[in-house]
Structure formats: structure tokens, C-alpha cells
Design a protein around this motif. Structure first.
Motif, PDB file in Angstrom:
ATOM      1  N   LEU A  27      37.229  51.290  35.190  1.00 27.79           N
ATOM      2  CA  LEU A  27      37.961  49.547  35.369  1.00 27.79           C
ATOM      3  C   LEU A  27      39.544  50.057  34.860  1.00 27.79           C
ATOM      4  CD1 LEU A  27      37.848  46.758  34.815  1.00 27.79           C
ATOM      5  CD2 LEU A  27      36.742  46.908  33.191  1.00 27.79           C
ATOM      6  N   SER A  28      39.250  50.951  33.893  1.00 30.19           N
ATOM      7  CA  SER A  28      40.997  51.297  33.908  1.00 30.19           C
ATOM      8  C   SER A  28      42.055  51.662  34.459  1.00 30.19           C
ATOM      9  CB  SER A  28      41.118  52.799  32.377  1.00 30.19           C
ATOM     10  OG  SER A  28      40.066  52.060  30.970  1.00 30.19           O
ATOM     11  N   LYS A  29      41.514  51.978  35.801  1.00 30.99           N
ATOM     12  CA  LYS A  29      41.961  52.958  36.634  1.00 30.99           C
ATOM     13  C   LYS A  29      42.316  51.132  37.177  1.00 30.99           C
ATOM     14  CE  LYS A  29      42.519  56.074  40.031  1.00 30.99           C
ATOM     15  NZ  LYS A  29      42.054  57.434  41.225  1.00 30.99           N
ATOM     16  N   LEU A  30      41.277  50.067  37.524  1.00 32.38           N
ATOM     17  CA  LEU A  30      42.143  49.127  38.192  1.00 32.38           C
ATOM     18  C   LEU A  30      42.803  48.232  38.207  1.00 32.38           C
ATOM     19  CD1 LEU A  30      40.463  47.752  40.773  1.00 32.38           C
ATOM     20  CD2 LEU A  30      38.925  46.573  39.099  1.00 32.38           C
ATOM     21  N   MET A  31      42.792  47.982  36.363  1.00 27.86           N
ATOM     22  CA  MET A  31      44.111  47.122  35.572  1.00 27.86           C
ATOM     23  C   MET A  31      45.663  47.711  36.171  1.00 27.86           C
ATOM     24  SD  MET A  31      42.059  46.144  31.905  1.00 27.86           S
ATOM     25  CE  MET A  31      41.475  48.042  31.195  1.00 27.86           C
ATOM     26  N   LEU A  32      45.422  49.358  35.751  1.00 32.67           N
ATOM     27  CA  LEU A  32      47.006  49.820  36.050  1.00 32.67           C
ATOM     28  C   LEU A  32      46.852  49.821  37.241  1.00 32.67           C
ATOM     29  CD1 LEU A  32      45.987  53.458  34.144  1.00 32.67           C
ATOM     30  CD2 LEU A  32      47.449  51.482  33.954  1.00 32.67           C
ATOM     31  N   LEU A  33      46.274  49.650  38.190  1.00 32.84           N
ATOM     32  CA  LEU A  33      46.418  49.574  39.662  1.00 32.84           C
ATOM     33  C   LEU A  33      47.337  47.783  39.327  1.00 32.84           C
ATOM     34  CD1 LEU A  33      43.927  51.471  41.511  1.00 32.84           C
ATOM     35  CD2 LEU A  33      46.337  52.125  41.542  1.00 32.84           C
ATOM     36  N   VAL A  34      46.554  47.141  39.245  1.00 32.65           N
ATOM     37  CA  VAL A  34      46.312  45.582  39.402  1.00 32.65           C
ATOM     38  C   VAL A  34      48.169  45.633  39.031  1.00 32.65           C
ATOM     39  CG1 VAL A  34      45.932  42.969  39.457  1.00 32.65           C
ATOM     40  CG2 VAL A  34      44.304  44.872  40.415  1.00 32.65           C
ATOM     41  N   GLY A  35      48.440  46.190  37.468  1.00 33.24           N
ATOM     42  CA  GLY A  35      49.292  45.466  36.661  1.00 33.24           C
ATOM     43  C   GLY A  35      50.746  46.296  37.852  1.00 33.24           C
TER      44      GLY A  35
ATOM     45  N   GLY B 137      51.034  46.009  41.004  1.00 35.22           N
ATOM     46  CA  GLY B 137      52.095  45.266  42.029  1.00 35.22           C
ATOM     47  C   GLY B 137      50.174  45.477  43.654  1.00 35.22           C
ATOM     48  N   GLU B 138      49.365  46.272  43.017  1.00 30.39           N
ATOM     49  CA  GLU B 138      48.773  46.212  43.934  1.00 30.39           C
ATOM     50  C   GLU B 138      47.735  45.120  43.678  1.00 30.39           C
ATOM     51  OE1 GLU B 138      47.948  48.622  46.074  1.00 30.39           O
ATOM     52  OE2 GLU B 138      48.964  50.236  45.392  1.00 30.39           O
ATOM     53  N   THR B 139      47.416  44.801  44.990  1.00 30.75           N
ATOM     54  CA  THR B 139      45.682  43.769  45.595  1.00 30.75           C
ATOM     55  C   THR B 139      45.489  44.299  44.724  1.00 30.75           C
ATOM     56  OG1 THR B 139      45.595  44.349  47.945  1.00 30.75           O
ATOM     57  CG2 THR B 139      47.828  42.562  47.500  1.00 30.75           C
ATOM     58  N   VAL B 140      44.200  43.289  44.528  1.00 31.70           N
ATOM     59  CA  VAL B 140      42.439  43.561  44.409  1.00 31.70           C
ATOM     60  C   VAL B 140      41.984  44.437  45.118  1.00 31.70           C
ATOM     61  CG1 VAL B 140      40.588  42.653  43.406  1.00 31.70           C
ATOM     62  CG2 VAL B 140      42.745  41.893  42.541  1.00 31.70           C
ATOM     63  N   GLN B 141      42.203  43.634  46.050  1.00 36.76           N
ATOM     64  CA  GLN B 141      41.341  44.917  47.153  1.00 36.76           C
ATOM     65  C   GLN B 141      42.394  46.146  47.934  1.00 36.76           C
ATOM     66  OE1 GLN B 141      40.366  43.033  50.934  1.00 36.76           O
ATOM     67  NE2 GLN B 141      39.680  41.117  50.463  1.00 36.76           N
TER      68      GLN B 141
ATOM     69  N   GLY C 194      47.996  39.946  38.762  1.00 32.12           N
ATOM     70  CA  GLY C 194      49.026  40.353  38.137  1.00 32.12           C
ATOM     71  C   GLY C 194      48.520  40.284  36.594  1.00 32.12           C
ATOM     72  N   GLU C 195      48.415  39.324  35.400  1.00 29.05           N
ATOM     73  CA  GLU C 195      48.868  39.486  33.885  1.00 29.05           C
ATOM     74  C   GLU C 195      47.314  38.848  33.826  1.00 29.05           C
ATOM     75  OE1 GLU C 195      52.145  38.478  31.684  1.00 29.05           O
ATOM     76  OE2 GLU C 195      53.090  39.721  32.908  1.00 29.05           O
ATOM     77  N   HIS C 196      46.926  37.632  34.871  1.00 28.34           N
ATOM     78  CA  HIS C 196      45.321  37.079  34.199  1.00 28.34           C
ATOM     79  C   HIS C 196      44.321  37.965  34.792  1.00 28.34           C
ATOM     80  CE1 HIS C 196      47.562  33.198  33.596  1.00 28.34           C
ATOM     81  NE2 HIS C 196      48.473  33.184  34.873  1.00 28.34           N
ATOM     82  N   PHE C 197      44.055  38.292  35.829  1.00 29.56           N
ATOM     83  CA  PHE C 197      43.622  39.379  35.907  1.00 29.56           C
ATOM     84  C   PHE C 197      43.152  40.942  35.345  1.00 29.56           C
ATOM     85  CE2 PHE C 197      41.921  43.361  38.219  1.00 29.56           C
ATOM     86  CZ  PHE C 197      40.470  42.217  39.105  1.00 29.56           C
ATOM     87  N   VAL C 198      44.351  40.718  34.571  1.00 25.59           N
ATOM     88  CA  VAL C 198      44.088  42.543  33.694  1.00 25.59           C
ATOM     89  C   VAL C 198      43.720  42.472  32.331  1.00 25.59           C
ATOM     90  CG1 VAL C 198      46.034  44.254  32.553  1.00 25.59           C
ATOM     91  CG2 VAL C 198      46.182  43.547  35.284  1.00 25.59           C
ATOM     92  N   LEU C 199      43.952  40.881  31.809  1.00 28.19           N
ATOM     93  CA  LEU C 199      43.897  40.380  30.680  1.00 28.19           C
ATOM     94  C   LEU C 199      42.108  40.465  30.789  1.00 28.19           C
ATOM     95  CD1 LEU C 199      46.544  37.603  30.091  1.00 28.19           C
ATOM     96  CD2 LEU C 199      46.079  40.124  28.434  1.00 28.19           C
TER      97      LEU C 199
END
Length: 294
Positions: A158-166, A168-172, A237-242
Motif C-alpha cells: 500500500l505504501s509503494k502504491l501511494m508513492l507511485l500514484v503520488g 504521477g503514475e496511474t492506478v493501473q 492524485g492527492e485524493h486517492f493518496v489521502l
């Protein structure tokens, strides 16, 4: 006398349920060394233990009477085994366990009869019950271990996913890159995560892939994680990470709780070896004094 009756009765019951076909096949395998060497231990178990007791259980509709325990056993095996596991395979597992217990009871009964030791018959009964119930207990233990492994690794993913999305990566894309450097086949979470990513890359919808991922994991924490993903992945973006950060705090606390419980289990398991070592030391220290006194 009881051991003799039990010995012949157990063999007679097995012969009856094995049938002429099974006995003939076993005799053919025993007749020649080449044939015997070509037959694996699993084939021997299937022919001599699983098939006869599967026929017996189906004849007396034992599976129908125990549909709740068998359903629970099948669901556990469905989580642990590969895709395509069927209820028939679960029934064979249960029949094979019963056959192993029956074989242990029969062997102990004959040893009791030949050695004139009635206690061996009781030991065989206990040993047979343990072997018959062992797969059910083992399946539950393995499912619990699988659940703990997923909960332990999920916060890191989950932490890695947050960093990647933050970044600029897309969720997929972030889901796929989160697996980089991971040994997929050696961990249940990575394996199910990888299958979800493969489904996305093959054109499946995000909802379908995540729902299947949730169903295959069958862990409450993963279910919460997939729900958060489905509710927020379009926002990015930020909404997803939060949204994920709030979940991350809870998952890290659960990981700490599992680590503490595992440490307590490990310390409790060390008690028995330490007590054994203490007894040995006491004997070594006391033995010379006792010998001198005598």
C-alpha cells in the motif's frame, strides 16, 4: 481376543470396500518389479486408501450428513490450491485422510494381536483419529498463516502504491509496478496481486479485476483495501493518496499486532525445549551424587 477380532474385521471391511477390481489391480502391481517401480506412492494411496473409502462415504451419504464441515473444508482448500479445485477433489482428500487413519488402526491392531499387547489397539485408535482429522486441522492452520502473510505484506504494498500514484503514475500502472522485484510465486498476496494485474493488462475492467482479487484473497483487510480502491481510483492524485493513507495507519497497526503475537508464540514454544534441557542438566548433576551414595 479383542485384538484378533479387530484385526480380521478391519481387514475384512477394507477388502469388502476395495472390491475385486482394486484387489486385482494391486495384485498386478505387486506381481512384477517393473510394474511396482513404475507406480508412485500417490497412486498406491489412491488405489488402496482413497478409492475404497470414497465409495464407502458416498454409499452411506456421509458427505451429505456432514455438508457444513465438508463445505468449510472445501472453501479452505479452494483458497490454498490452484484455480479449478473442485468439491470432488476435496472429497478425495477427506477419503484419503480416513484411509490413512484406517490403515494406522489396522496396523496397530495386528501388532497388538501378534505381540499380545492390548494397549497398542487403543494407541492405534487414537493415532487413526488424529490422522483422519489432520487434513482438516492443517487446512485451517494454513489458511490462518496465509491470512497473516497477506496482512503483513499489505501495508508495504500500500505504501509503494501511494508513492507511485503520488509521483504521477496511474492506478493501473502503479499496481503493476508495485510488483517489481517481488517473487510472485512465493507469496500469496503477490500471486493474487499479479493475477489481478494480468487481468487488467488483458482488457478486463478494473471493477472485475479487483472484485476477483478480493474474492480470491478472502481476507477482511484486503476487502477494505479493494473497496477503497474502487471508490477512489478514478479520482487519482492527492485524493486517492489521502484515502489510502488513512487505511495505511490501520494496516500497520494490525501488522504490529501480528508481529507481537508471533513473538509471544515463539517464546512460548521455547519453554518446552528449555524445560527438557533443565531436566537433562539436573540428571547429569544429580547422577554422580546418587551413584556415590549407593
Amino acid at each position: 481376543m479383542a485384538a484378533a477380532i479387530a484385526s480380521f474385521t478391519l481387514v475384512g471391511v477394507w477388502v469388502y470396500w476395495a472390491g475385486v477390481g482394486t484387489l486385482h489391480a494391486l495384485w498386478k502391481q505387486l506381481a512384477g518389479k517393473k510394474q511396482r517401480d513404475g507406480m508412485t506412492s500417490e497412486a498406491w494411496k489412491q488405489l488402496g486408501m482413497t478409492d475404497p473409502f470414497l465409495r464407502m462415504l458416498e454409499r452411506y451419504k456421509v458427505f451429505d450428513s456432514l455438508h457444513l464441515p465438508m463445505g468449510s473444508f472445501h472453501m479452505r482448500l479452494l483458497l490454498l490450491m490452484e484455480n479449478g479445485w473442485t468439491i470432488e477433489q476435496s472429497k478425495k482428500q477427506a477419503a484419503g485422510a480416513l484411509g490413512m487413519g484406517y490403515a494406522a488402526l489396522t496396523a496397530c491392531a495386528w501388532l497388538s494381536f501378534l505381540g499380545q499387547e492390548p494397549l497398542l489397539l487403543v494407541v492405534g485408535a487414537i493415532f487413526g483419529i488424529v490422522l483422519a482429522l489432520r487434513p482438516f486441522v492443517e487446512a485451517g492452520r494454513k489458511v490462518e498463516q496465509r491470512k497473516q502473510q497477506m496482512i503483513i505484506e499489505l501495508p508495504g504494498m500500500l505504501s509503494k502504491l501511494m508513492l507511485l500514484v503520488g509521483a504521477g503514475e496511474t492506478v493501473q500502472q502503479a499496481l503493476a509496478r508495485s510488483l517489481e522485484g517481488k517473487q510472485v510465486n512465493l507469496h500469496p498476496l503477490y500471486k493474487e496481486w499479479s493475477e489481478a494485474v494480468s487481468m487488467l493488462q488483458n482488457g478486463q475492467s478494473f471493477n472485475t479485476a479487483m472484485e476477483r482479487f478480493n474474492r480470491r484473497c478472502s481476507v477482511q483487510e484486503v476487502s477494505v483495501f479493494t473497496t477503497v480502491l474502487l471508490l477512489n481510483y478514478r479520482r487519482g492524485g492527492e485524493h486517492f493518496v489521502l484515502a489510502l493513507r488513512e487505511l495505511s495507519y490501520t494496516l500497520w497497526e494490525k501488522r504490529k499486532a501480528i508481529a507481537r503475537s508471533r513473538g509471544e508464540e515463539a517464546s512460548s514454544k521455547l519453554v518446552f525445549p528449555l524445560v527438557g534441557i533443565l531436566l537433562v542438566l539436573m540428571i547429569l548433576v544429580a547422577a554422580p551424587a546418587v551413584l556415590l551414595m549407593s
